[in-house]
Scaffold this active site. Structure first.
Site, short mmCIF file in Angstrom:
data_model
loop_
_atom_site.label_atom_id
_atom_site.label_comp_id
_atom_site.label_asym_id
_atom_site.label_seq_id
_atom_site.Cartn_x
_atom_site.Cartn_y
_atom_site.Cartn_z
N GLY A 240 0.82 -1.20 0.00
CA GLY A 240 0.00 0.00 0.00
C GLY A 240 0.85 1.25 0.00
N SER A 241 0.31 2.30 0.62
CA SER A 241 0.98 3.60 0.57
C SER A 241 2.17 3.67 1.52
CB SER A 241 -0.02 4.69 0.96
OG SER A 241 -0.46 4.44 2.28
N GLY A 244 0.85 4.40 5.08
CA GLY A 244 0.32 3.22 5.79
C GLY A 244 1.43 2.27 6.21
N GLY A 245 2.33 1.98 5.29
CA GLY A 245 3.42 1.03 5.58
C GLY A 245 4.32 1.54 6.69
N GLU A 264 5.56 -3.24 1.06
CA GLU A 264 5.85 -2.83 -0.32
C GLU A 264 5.04 -1.58 -0.56
OE1 GLU A 264 8.04 -4.24 -2.30
OE2 GLU A 264 8.46 -5.57 -0.62
N CYS A 301 2.07 0.39 -8.78
CA CYS A 301 3.21 0.87 -7.99
C CYS A 301 4.42 1.07 -8.89
CB CYS A 301 3.52 -0.12 -6.89
SG CYS A 301 3.63 -1.81 -7.49
P1 NAP Z 1 -3.25 2.29 1.65
O1 NAP Z 1 -4.18 3.44 1.77
O2 NAP Z 1 -1.95 2.41 2.31
O3 NAP Z 1 -4.05 1.02 2.21
C1 NAP Z 1 -3.51 -0.31 2.26
C2 NAP Z 1 -4.05 -1.01 3.50
O4 NAP Z 1 -3.38 -0.51 4.64
C3 NAP Z 1 -5.51 -0.78 3.77
O5 NAP Z 1 -6.07 -2.00 4.20
C4 NAP Z 1 -5.53 0.25 4.86
O6 NAP Z 1 -6.60 0.12 5.73
C5 NAP Z 1 -4.26 -0.06 5.63
N1 NAP Z 1 -3.71 1.11 6.28
C6 NAP Z 1 -3.38 2.29 5.69
N2 NAP Z 1 -2.86 3.14 6.60
C7 NAP Z 1 -2.85 2.48 7.79
C8 NAP Z 1 -2.44 2.82 9.10
N3 NAP Z 1 -1.93 4.03 9.39
N4 NAP Z 1 -2.56 1.89 10.06
C9 NAP Z 1 -3.09 0.68 9.79
N5 NAP Z 1 -3.53 0.31 8.57
C10 NAP Z 1 -3.40 1.19 7.58
O7 NAP Z 1 -2.93 1.98 0.12
P2 NAP Z 1 -3.94 1.71 -1.09
O8 NAP Z 1 -4.64 2.95 -1.49
O9 NAP Z 1 -4.75 0.53 -0.78
O10 NAP Z 1 -2.92 1.31 -2.27
C11 NAP Z 1 -2.31 2.26 -3.10
C12 NAP Z 1 -0.83 2.40 -2.76
O11 NAP Z 1 -0.21 1.11 -2.77
C13 NAP Z 1 -0.01 3.21 -3.76
O12 NAP Z 1 0.87 4.06 -3.07
C14 NAP Z 1 0.79 2.15 -4.54
O13 NAP Z 1 1.99 2.62 -5.10
C15 NAP Z 1 1.02 1.14 -3.46
N6 NAP Z 1 1.27 -0.19 -4.01
C16 NAP Z 1 2.50 -0.74 -3.84
C17 NAP Z 1 2.79 -2.00 -4.40
C18 NAP Z 1 4.13 -2.62 -4.23
O14 NAP Z 1 4.25 -3.80 -4.49
N7 NAP Z 1 5.14 -1.91 -3.83
C19 NAP Z 1 1.79 -2.69 -5.09
C20 NAP Z 1 0.54 -2.10 -5.23
C21 NAP Z 1 0.30 -0.85 -4.68
P3 NAP Z 1 -7.90 1.07 5.61
O15 NAP Z 1 -8.20 1.16 4.15
O16 NAP Z 1 -8.88 0.32 6.40
O17 NAP Z 1 -7.52 2.38 6.16
#
Ligand code: NAP
Length: 527
Positions: A240-241, A244-245, A264, A301
């Site tokens: 994810g972001s 978040g990570g 990631e 990503c």
């Molecule tokens: P996200 O907003 O970070 O959410 C991912 C998960 O993490 C969700 O289940 C979210 O829960 C949880 N989360 C987020 N912030 C958190 C926190 N502070 N504490 C606990 N849990 C938390 O990301 P997304 O919008 O789903 O995905 C898009 C991002 O992923 C982009 O930045 C993209 O580049 C990245 N990505 C990376 C890869 C890689 O392999 N490197 C692959 C695909 C995507 P809630 O939704 O319940 O808040």
């Protein structure tokens, strides 16, 4: 059928009173099922069951784990249209993408099944004793990889199948012998529940201990926080972001017993345009990049969010063709209204920065939740001085940086954050001429691409999907391919242990016939 409930081990459960729905971004309406966020008691029970299940699961043979992994793949395929329709209704992504991602998910599960049947992945290393050695006798020491314990998996919004419930993290953890608790992504909770039901059926059919898998719904961050803090959880997988990570990494390291978080995260995937390639084929490169930037509405990503070249007429031509071509591409629907509003907000923030010029921005009316692709350009000096321009804008967006010379281009590479990928567009002879640029890029990325595009991540053992922080929290591991199993294990040594009491992997007879290192030599022989 989607029930909206959590899988707590083998039981469907909904004792909590917080509910939510997913959204169909194409129609901009809520989907029918109501989902019940997991209660604190349900989280506790899932973790308790996982830690109980670990005791049996960690010792399970490779062939039994492989049956489980293959059965999950079979159950996912058996859901056929229901799964595909749910995926489409929760993401706005087209059927071809849904089916392609399902194929990738199945392929990953089967690849891990093959890996554990073969068995050599445990890196068995044996140093036999030499009791006559003086002055100190040498003991018999045997090492192998063993599973860490219950793993919590957070999937990303943009891969509801391949990086989610039964995605790469889960498949790798099962293969390693770790039970998994998935924190379901709220944007595709229905897809998540269907896949969870497939895992649950497979677990029952193949005789896995209850608790080897649970799936918890949540609409906010609380459930994830509770899971990461739980003392019985031993590792975390996150896609994810960066925000978040990083939050999860900090939480995990502040625990009385810190645990690893393999996150990631986002990346802007720099693309370097070297001068001779630009002289030879700037228009072709621009056309290719118009497609790469807009692929999947830029929701990858590995999206090329940053293009670096040296100022001049060839780069001007590249920008012109890229801008003309990208505008011709039909906009596509983003995953969720929140994703598109984040895209618009982050893009506006960049556009408001000093020195940024927009060279392409779709002006036509477009359907609801569809993204307007945008290309911008900026001088190298301005880019260097403004860190806001280095941040990911998740969507069909890219900045072309016009560097005054190759030295400035190299300086910019050295100031970039860690990235998943870096791409070099060059004529072959430019690789040695600009070797310091290539070296600089190699320091910042996990994968370097020659004359291609970063979008598209092949699933194979040689793939490295990760990179220096913040692309991932631990650049030593990949999140894609069978070697990602290494995230969920630790090395463990037996000293002077009786042969008959050792795991089969380390016994003298080598009953599994695996490849091992014995006294420094790789062999599949017995001792
Ligand atoms: P996200 O907003 O970070 O959410 C991912 C998960 O993490 C969700 O289940 C979210 O829960 C949880 N989360 C987020 N912030 C958190 C926190 N502070 N504490 C606990 N849990 C938390 O990301 P997304 O919008 O789903 O995905 C898009 C991002 O992923 C982009 O930045 C993209 O580049 C990245 N990505 C990376 C890869 C890689 O392999 N490197 C692959 C695909 C995507 P809630 O939704 O319940 O808040």
């Amino acid at each position: 059928m989607i029930t909206g409930k959590n899988y707590i081990g083998n039981q469907l459960s909904s004792t909590g009173n917080v509910t939510y729905k997913t959204i169909n971004p194409k129609l901009n309406i809520e989907n029918e099922p109501t989902f019940f966020e997991a209660s604190q008691e349900e989280v506790e029970k899932a973790v308790y069951l996982a830690s109980e299940a670990f005791e049996g699961f960690k010792k399970m043979s490779g062939s039994k784990k492989a049956k489980f992994l293959n059965a999950i793949a079979d159950e996912i395929l058996a859901m056929d249209d229901l799964l595909i329709e749910t995926y489409i209704s929760e993401t706005g992504l087209p059927e071809g993408r849904a089916k392609g991602e399902r194929g990738r998910t199945i392929g990953q599960l089967r690849a891990f099944a093959d890996l554990v049947i073969e068995g050599s992945w445990v890196d068995a290393t044996i140093d036999t004793s030499d009791l006559d050695r003086s002055p100190i006798p040498k003991q018999d020491i045997r090492k192998m990889l063993v599973p860490l314990g219950p793993v919590v998996v957070f999937g990303a919004s943009n891969f509801p199948l391949a990086y989610a419930t039964a995605g790469g993290d889960t498949a790798a953890a099962f293969a390693a012998g770790c039970p998994v608790i998935v924190k379901s992504h709220p944007m595709h909770a229905g897809t998540g529940e269907l896949v969870a039901s497939a895992i649950n059926k497979a677990a029952i059919k193949t005789g896995m201990p209850e608790g080897v898998f649970s799936n918890l719904n949540s609409s906010g961050i609380e459930i994830g926080v509770q899971l990461v803090k739980h003392p019985k959880v031993k590792a975390v997988g996150f896609t994810g972001s960066i925000k978040g990570g990083r939050a999860l990494l900090d939480l995990a390291s502040q625990r009385p017993e810190p645990i690893p978080v393999f996150a990631e995260m986002g990346s802007i995937n720099p693309v370097i345009l070297l001068p001779e390639a630009m002289t030879a084929r700037s228009a072709d490169i621009a056309k290719t990049y118009a497609k790469s930037i807009t692929l999947g509405a830029g929701q990858f990503c590995t999206n090329p969010g940053l293009i670096l070249g040296v100022k001049g007429k060839n780069l001007d031509h590249f920008i012109k063709v890229l801008s003309d071509e990208i505008i011709k591409i039909k906009p596509s629907c983003m995953l969720h209204p929140n994703i598109i509003s984040n895209y618009e907000r982050n893009k506006t923030n960049v556009l408001q920065q000093k020195g940024i010029s927009v060279t392409a921005n779709l002006e036509n009316d477009i359907a609801i939740n569809h993204a307007r692709q945008t290309v911008t350009t900026v001088a190298g000096k301005t880019f260097l001085e403004n860190k806001i321009l280095h941040q990911e804008v998740f969507g069909p967006f890219s900045i072309v940086v016009q560097c005054k010379d190759i030295e400035e281009l190299e300086t910019i590479i050295n100031t970039l954050d860690g990235q998943l990928t870096g791409t070099i567009i060059a004529e072959k002879e430019e690789i040695s001429r600009y070797n310091t640029v290539i070296d600089a890029l190699q320091n910042r990325v996990g994968r370097i691409i020659f004359n291609g595009v970063p979008t598209g991540v092949e699933v194979c053992p040689a793939m490295l999907h990760g990179g220096p922080y913040p692309a991932s929290t631990d650049s030593r591991f990949t999140a894609v391919g069978v070697q990602s199993i290494k995230r969920w294990v630790r090395p463990f040594s037996y000293q002077s242990w009786p042969n008959e009491l050792l795991p089969d992997t380390l016994k003298n007879e080598n009953p599994l016939g695996i490849s091992r290192i014995i006294d420094g030599n790789r062999t599949s022989s017995k001792i």
